[in-house]
Structures are given as C-alpha cells and as structure tokens.
Design a protein around this motif. Structure first.
Motif, PDB file in Angstrom:
ATOM      1  N   THR A 271      -6.264   7.957   0.602  1.00 35.92           N
ATOM      2  CA  THR A 271      -4.853   7.996   0.241  1.00 35.92           C
ATOM      3  C   THR A 271      -4.192   9.160   0.958  1.00 35.92           C
ATOM      4  O   THR A 271      -4.710  10.277   0.974  1.00 35.92           O
ATOM      5  CB  THR A 271      -4.660   8.160  -1.273  1.00 35.92           C
ATOM      6  OG1 THR A 271      -5.297   7.082  -1.956  1.00 35.92           O
ATOM      7  CG2 THR A 271      -3.186   8.170  -1.631  1.00 35.92           C
TER       8      THR A 271
ATOM      9  N   ALA B 253      -4.307   3.942   2.303  1.00 34.49           N
ATOM     10  CA  ALA B 253      -4.734   3.374   3.569  1.00 34.49           C
ATOM     11  C   ALA B 253      -5.923   2.438   3.381  1.00 34.49           C
ATOM     12  O   ALA B 253      -5.995   1.375   4.000  1.00 34.49           O
ATOM     13  CB  ALA B 253      -5.089   4.488   4.554  1.00 34.49           C
ATOM     14  N   THR B 254      -6.879   2.853   2.548  1.00 37.27           N
ATOM     15  CA  THR B 254      -8.031   2.033   2.196  1.00 37.27           C
ATOM     16  C   THR B 254      -8.308   2.247   0.714  1.00 37.27           C
ATOM     17  O   THR B 254      -7.623   3.031   0.042  1.00 37.27           O
ATOM     18  CB  THR B 254      -9.277   2.415   3.022  1.00 37.27           C
ATOM     19  OG1 THR B 254      -9.705   3.730   2.628  1.00 37.27           O
ATOM     20  CG2 THR B 254      -8.959   2.418   4.521  1.00 37.27           C
TER      21      THR B 254
ATOM     22  N   GLN C 221       0.813  -1.222   0.000  1.00 36.61           N
ATOM     23  CA  GLN C 221       0.000   0.000   0.000  1.00 36.61           C
ATOM     24  C   GLN C 221       0.843   1.268   0.000  1.00 36.61           C
ATOM     25  O   GLN C 221       0.359   2.351  -0.311  1.00 36.61           O
ATOM     26  CB  GLN C 221      -0.921   0.008   1.223  1.00 36.61           C
ATOM     27  CG  GLN C 221      -1.949  -1.107   1.228  1.00 36.61           C
ATOM     28  CD  GLN C 221      -2.652  -1.197   2.560  1.00 36.61           C
ATOM     29  OE1 GLN C 221      -2.106  -1.689   3.550  1.00 36.61           O
ATOM     30  NE2 GLN C 221      -3.872  -0.691   2.610  1.00 36.61           N
TER      31      GLN C 221
ATOM     32  N   PHE D  65       0.483   6.623   0.496  1.00 35.37           N
ATOM     33  CA  PHE D  65       0.022   5.454   1.228  1.00 35.37           C
ATOM     34  C   PHE D  65      -1.470   5.293   1.002  1.00 35.37           C
ATOM     35  O   PHE D  65      -2.271   6.170   1.357  1.00 35.37           O
ATOM     36  CB  PHE D  65       0.321   5.595   2.718  1.00 35.37           C
ATOM     37  CG  PHE D  65      -0.138   4.427   3.546  1.00 35.37           C
ATOM     38  CD1 PHE D  65       0.494   3.187   3.432  1.00 35.37           C
ATOM     39  CD2 PHE D  65      -1.188   4.564   4.436  1.00 35.37           C
ATOM     40  CE1 PHE D  65       0.074   2.106   4.192  1.00 35.37           C
ATOM     41  CE2 PHE D  65      -1.617   3.489   5.198  1.00 35.37           C
ATOM     42  CZ  PHE D  65      -0.976   2.259   5.073  1.00 35.37           C
TER      43      PHE D  65
END
Length: 819
Positions: free
Chosen positions: A546, A541-542, A477, A539
């Motif tokens: 982002t 994250a989900t 990720q 990153f």
C-alpha cells in the motif's frame, strides 16, 4: 431545523432503521475456540463478549457494510469486513493469531468514518489494552510512547508526561478522552493528562495535522484515549479487579471495574487508586518530591438500539502530585528542602532531606493538587440514510500549587478552568461511492484565579468554533480523501490587577482600578481565524503493498500564555512573558508512506516534512548588553517569540512472525525528527546556537522479541516471554541559545517480561499475571525530554553529573482478576 433535531434526540424510538444480526465463533489458528474474546463494531460503539466456546451474537446491527474487530488476551486483534442485509442473521467466522499484524485495524480518530489504518492517507497508529498491560507504566502517555513510533513525551517525574508528536507538543497536540477534547491547562509543564490509565482500552494516535476535524490545537496530531465498552454476556454483571506494584518508587495501584448490559442498556463503573513515593536511580539515590497519590472514578450509562446509541459519561480525577525543585547540598549531592521564603531562603544552606522523608509515602509540603471533573454525552442516530453524531460536554479543571513553606495551606497558583464543548457531525448516505461528512465543533472557556499569590496569566474568556467538510472517494485500488475547514477564536480579558495583601504578606488579586497599581495584565481582545485543508490518497498496489501520501495545511491560534503571560510559574522556576501581537501558526505538512502487509510480516516507512509559519517558541530574555534579564531572583526569564520552523524525519517499523516458528514474534521500530529554525534573520542575530528548535527528541529505536507458548500448560494459557531493547541516540541537535538545552548522551535499556493466564476447569480466565523488569542493568541515563535534567543549582557538580537522572531498575508485577 432545531425543533426537528430535538425531536429526533428526544424520541429516538420514532426513528426507523434497517438492521440485522451478526453471529459467529472466534477461533485460533488451530481452529480451537477462543473463550471470552471481545467482538466490537468500533463505528457504532456496539460490542459483546464471546462465551466459553467462543460463540458471540450481536443483534440490532445497522445493515450495510460493517467492520468487526475481535480481540483476546494473548492474541492479535483481527478485523473482518462484511455486508449485512436487512433482517439477515449473518454468521461471521473470526480467527485470531498469536502475534501482531496491525495494519488492518479499524480506527475512527482523525478520519471522517471508520477506516483501516493502511487505507488512511494520514498516518495513524494504535495501541491495544493488552499491549498497555504488558508494560509497567506510571501513566497512559508513557504506555503509548513505548508502543507508537513518532510519539514521545516531555516528562517532569514519573507521573507527569505530556505527549509530543514528531517534535511538537503542548497545545499543538490535542488529547481526547473518548472523543472529548481534554482541557486542563495543558500549556503547563508540571502536570500530565487527567485520565485513568487502567480504564483505557485503546489508544489511537494521528501523526500529522488533524485540524480538519478538531480545529486549533490539533496541528501536530491527536491522541485519543478510548475507554472500554461493556462487553459481558447479556444480563450478567461482569468486571475485573486489578492490583499492581512497582519496585522503583513503591507504586501500589488498585482498580475495580464493573460493567453490565441487557436489551440494549449498557452501564459501567471503575474506581482506581495509585500511590507512589520518590523514585530511585543510582546517581541521585531517591529523588526528593517525586511521589504522588491519585484517585479516579469513572461511570457510564447508555443505550444501544436499532435507531442508534446514546451514552453519558461522568469522571472524577483527584491527584496530589509532588513538585521536585532539585535543590541539594553542593558537596554531598543530598537533596535539600525549602523551609523559608524570599530573601531568607538561601539555596546553599537549606536543610538536608532525611532518609525517612525520602522513603515516606506522605505528600510533601511542596506539591500540587489537580482535580478534573467531566460530564459528557455521545449520541449517534441513523437519520435519513446517514448518521448523525452529537457530542456535548462540560469539564472543570482545578489546579493548585502549594509552594509556600511558611504558609503550607496557601496555594501559590490556583486556577479554575471551565470548558463547554460541542461537536456535531453528519455522515451523508453514500452517493455514487462518494462519502461526505460535514460538521461543526467548538468550545467556550472561562479561566479564573482563585485564592492565589502567583499570577502567571490573566483571567480570560475564550470562544472557539469551526465548520468542516470531508470527502472520501474509493476508486478501485485508489482511495482519495480531502477536506476543508474554517475556524475562528475570540480571546478576551479585562484589566487584571495584583496588589500586596497585608493580612497574608503575599500578593493577591485586586479589584478593578486599584489605586496606585497598574494592571499586571492590561485588557485584551483579539479574534484569530484560519483555514485548514487536506488532500490525500492511498493506493493498494497489491494485496501486500500500500502506498499513501497526504498534503495538509494546519492552523493553531496562540494559547493564553503565549500572548498573555506576565508572571512566575513556580513549578517551572521561570518567569514567562507573552507577546500580544502574535499571529496564528500555519503549517504545511507532507506525508509519504509505504506499507507492506502479509500474514508473517508487517513493514512500514513514513517520511514527513512540516514547514510552520509563525512558529511560537520560548527564548531567554536579554537586556541591551546581552545579559539575561532577572525579574524574580533565582528564576530565569523567558519571552515567547515567533519565527519560521521546519521539521522533517521518518518512522519505520518491521514486525516479523516466522511461519516456521508461529510462537515467535519480533517487532522493531525507529523514529527520527529534525527541527530547525527557518528564519534567516533570527539565525543571523543569534547565531548557530539558535539553529535547532527546543524539545526535539533524538533518534529512538525499540525492538522486542516475544515468545508465546502455543499450547496450554495445565490450566495456564497465553503464556509469553519477552525481551525489549529501548534505545536513544546522542542528541547533538538541540536549542543551545543561552544554555537552554545541552547535549544528551545516548543510552540503551534492556527490559525482560513474562506473563500468563490461569483458567478454570471450563477454560474461563481466572487471573492474568504480568511481570516486567525495566532497565535491567540499572543504567544511569537522562532522557533529552526529561525536564528534571535541567534542575541544577550549581555551575558544576562534584561527581560531574548535573541535573536529575531518570528512574533506575524497576520490577513491575500486575495481577488482573476478571469476573
């Protein structure tokens, strides 16, 4: 090595590549085919247009990871990632939605390879041709400013707009045309970007230091203007005819574009012409000398094969641009015009401009002619498992300002800038997921005065080169990226003499060692060098969230006016003085961003801080008694200075498309930047008036509601209605020293628009209609970055409104006929 490289470029058919084929159907969310949608591979420059049933076929696609971008009028662009095996024919279904969600768009500007916007640690924004078409623009920079938060423009009339990114502009923003750096005396105030706005398919903007890829002049960011690639069916000549009218300045624009491709061969051509008279507002009436006449020609020919691609571009730009000076009668406020020169010219007793002159399309005697020619080639070769990219270009900018009313054929300023550019990059094959790119780019310049009477800068030579290394590593990720670059620039000129010419009565360039005359520009030779660096991460994250951050060090060498100026710029009414001891600018910028993306919602917040060492700015020159120095009567005198500077701010956007109302989209954005002088010594000497930096835009917000009818109305499709509010807050943080700038009131402008596409019986587009009304209530306003705001000859105006105001209400109608 040189022989091997030359062999690869001359005999690409000897190179073997691993390719496959992509096919599929473009459909809307109701699973209906989208006829004549465009499908492109941005990284390789390949593209095709779907047929009447939405079907497309892309042969000779390099195997591996590929990103496709599908787009069509009335729909948002959509990106699809796929893995293509060698020899495989992969079917890719593409679905287009009727509203915008741009975070997954693929961009290639300012990053080593094609990447998604949300995975780039450096903030990047894009604007599609469809969004450009919706507005009534006078140039492509104004179009980009409307659609990209954080981007603004310093303007001098309707057709002169210079891009600013987060409060920095001129030689701190690098403008590219299809990757080729635009070199056209961009330090000047009174001319814009020499590009055909009708030919631009996409605008990509890097907000923040992009010096790693481009070196000096990209310290604030990059604006890349990308023309359209041929996209018609194989073996068929396709194109479009465009006509446009705008009511405020009577702008009439026409453009004809053609493109053809077959068996890998691609070619395109476009001719555009625009003509406008003086613009109008309810305070000033028609603003004298703001018309223009512009012609552009653009041609491309190239090949796209399994070994790679190679394309050649040739463009010609010719613009007759009037130069407003703002002189007017003190009581009636009617504009006046200059008819004599020097001591005979009394601004207070110039003759009035007639109504016929204000309504005329004829170009006035006080004008400039800008001609820009460029030829360049872009080649991409699959080599050793990686990709070699080569760009070679040559361009010439010829700029003449005609400012002598008693000798209208004699230019006051006549400069010819010739630039040779190269850019070589190699993307190595991935090694354990690590992506490595390295390259070298630079340019050589020769700037020469022609038959002129004003000499604000010397004739000079410039050599520039820099090498870079970029790294990118996905770690699940998390994605890390960074790089390093070194630049060097050599600037030199010989003694430059100016002496009176008895034959003309004006000054003229004189030969070396002219008797009894000191050089206006003594000889100069200086090398500048600097290191740029960047480290960032994104990153995911989900699936929706982002996070990204980036730290960058930018570098910019002083430009020629900043170190060498010693003369009058007639268009700006300013005598500029340079400073030969300047050091390069270095900036440290931090960016932090939070992005949220889901089918019905896009949201983002970007926060930045930028500290600039050796920041160069203009300050009015004062004598020992603190009084303004006057070298040329009627013109102010400024000398460039260096200081430390700090800029910080944020950009935020929210784009909604309610699931219960799929035909409705609401987009809103806001941007704010604060720029301050960070040199304690300067503030102690000059006081609070010098606290803020010049040309900082105020808080700006834009909101749009758009309704796109989901169903076809007979033979009409893609029908939309839109309402926009574009507002700027009052600017009280301005460079107040010597009344250089003043406070600017806030304003809000309402815009209304509508459009539709008329189709044939088989669903093929026949004509597209765009109607846009800007400043619906005809508000009287001055943008803070409008230079005409300060074109005022009197200490006070009878109506209490000094300077020149921005355009009033404007109705734009545009018709595009594809064929």
């Amino acid at each position: 090595m040189k022989r091997i490289l030359l062999l690869f470029l001359m005999f690409p058919q000897l190179l073997l590549a691993q390719t496959g084929t992509l096919s599929g159907t473009v459909r809307d969310e109701q699973r209906r085919p989208v006829p004549f949608a465009s499908v492109a591979l941005p990284a390789s420059g390949q593209g095709v247009t779907a047929d009447t049933e939405g079907n497309f076929l892309l042969p000779n696609v390099p195997a591996g990871q590929v990103r496709l971008v599908a787009s069509a009028v009335g729909y948002a662009s959509r990106t699809h990632n796929a893995t293509l095996a060698v020899g495989q024919t992969l079917e890719v279904p593409l679905t287009l939605a009727a509203a915008a969600a741009a975070l997954t768009e693929v961009v290639v500007t300012g990053v080593s390879r094609a990447t998604e916007i949300r995975r780039s640690p450096v903030p990047i924004a894009t604007l599609s041709r469809r969004e450009i078409s919706l507005n009534a623009n006078t140039n492509v920079i104004d179009a980009a400013v409307r659609g990209i938060p954080g981007l603004s423009a310093v303007t001098t009339g309707p057709n002169v707009s210079k891009p600013f990114i987060r409060g920095l502009g001129y030689n701190r923003v690098l403008t590219l045309y299809n990757g080729l750096r635009q070199e056209g005396q961009q330090w000047g105030d009174e001319h814009g970007v020499e590009v055909d706005g009708y030919d631009i398919e996409r605008v990509e903007v890097v907000k923040g230091p992009a010096s790693l890829l481009y070196g000096s002049d990209a310290v604030a960011g990059v604006v890349n203007l990308l023309p359209a690639l041929p996209s018609g069916p194989q073996g068929q000549l396709r194109g479009e005819a465009l006509t446009e009218y705008q009511s405020n300045n009577g702008l009439v624009g026409q453009s004809l574009g053609l493109n053809y491709q077959k068996n890998g061969f691609q070619t395109s051509f476009r001719a555009s012409h625009r003509l406008a008279r003086d613009y109008h507002n309810r305070v000033d009436g028609r603003v004298y000398n703001t018309g223009f006449r512009e012609l552009t020609l653009t041609g491309m020919a190239g090949v796209s094969k399994d070994w790679g691609s190679s394309h050649w571009y040739l463009t010609l730009y010719d613009n007759l641009q009037e130069i407003p000076d703002g002189s007017r009668d003190s009581l009636s406020r009617h504009f006046t015009r200059q008819v004599v020169e020097n001591k005979l010219d009394d601004v207070k007793h110039r003759p009035l401009v007639t109504d016929d002159e204000l309504r005329s399309y004829a170009i006035g005697a006080l004008h400039q002619r800008i001609r820009h020619y460029r030829v360049f080639t872009k080649t991409q070769v699959h080599l050793g498992g990686g990709e070699l990219h080569l760009l070679l270009g040559a361009q010439q900018n010829s700029r003449e300002e005609f400012n002598h009313p008693t000798a209208p054929a004699q230019p006051g300023l006549a400069l010819r800038l010739t630039t040779y550019t190269y850019d070589v990059r190699y993307h190595l094959p991935d090694w354990r997921g690590l992506q490595i790119s390295l390259g070298n780019n630079g340019m050589g310049q020769l700037n020469r005065h022609q038959n002129a009477t004003d000499f604000p800068i010397p004739d000079y030579n410039l050599l520039d080169a820099g090498g870079f290394l970029l790294l990118k590593k996905p770690l699940g990720q998390l994605e890390l990226s960074g790089g390093l670059r070194y630049d060097t620039r050599l600037v030199s000129w010989n003694d430059f003499f100016v002496a009176p010419n008895p034959a003309t009565g004006f000054d003229a360039k004189a030969g070396p060692g002219t008797s009894g005359v000191a050089p206006q520009f003594p000889a100069f030779r200086q090398r500048y060098q600097g290191v740029s660096a960047s480290l960032g991460a994104s990153f995911v994250a989900t699936e929706q969230l982002t996070l990204r951050a980036n730290l960058a060090r930018g570098y910019r060498a002083p430009n020629i006016p900043e170190i060498g100026s010693n003369g009058l710029d007639p268009g700006a009414h300013i005598v500029y003085l340079g400073n030969r001891g300047f050091q390069p600018e270095f900036s440290w910028q931090q960016d932090v961003g939070v992005l949220w993306h889901q089918p019905t919602l896009d949201a983002s917040v970007e926060v930045f801080h930028n500290y600039v060492q050796n920041f160069i700015y203009q300050a009015r020159l004062l004598d020992a008694a603190g009084q303004p120095v006057v070298i040329v009567p009627g013109n102010t005198t400024y000398q460039f200075q260096q200081s430390a500077a700090r800029l910080y701010g944020l950009e935020a956007s929210l784009n909604l498309r309610p699931a219960a109302l799929p035909w409705l989209a609401w987009n809103t954005s806001v941007a704010v930047v604060n720029g301050q002088n960070a040199d304690v010594g300067v503030l102690e000497r000059q006081g609070a008036a010098a606290r803020y930096l010049p040309l900082i835009p105020p808080l700006r917000g834009r909101s749009e509601a758009r309704a796109t009818l989901p169903a076809t109305l007979g033979r009409l499709t893609g029908t939309y209605f839109r309402a926009t509010v574009d507002g700027s807050a009052r600017q009280t943080r301005f460079y107040a020293l010597d009344n250089t700038e003043t406070a600017t009131p806030g304003y809000a402008l309402l815009g209304l628009g509508a459009g539709t596409t008329w189709t044939s019986r088989v669903g093929r587009p026949v004509a597209q209609l765009f109607v846009q009304v800007d400043n619906v209530f005809d508000a009287a306003y001055q943008a803070h970055l409008n230079r005409l705001k300060y074109f005022e000859y009197y200490a006070a105006a009878p109506n209490g409104r000094a300077g020149i105001y921005n355009p009033g209400r404007n109705v734009g109608v545009k018709v595009v006929v594809p064929f």
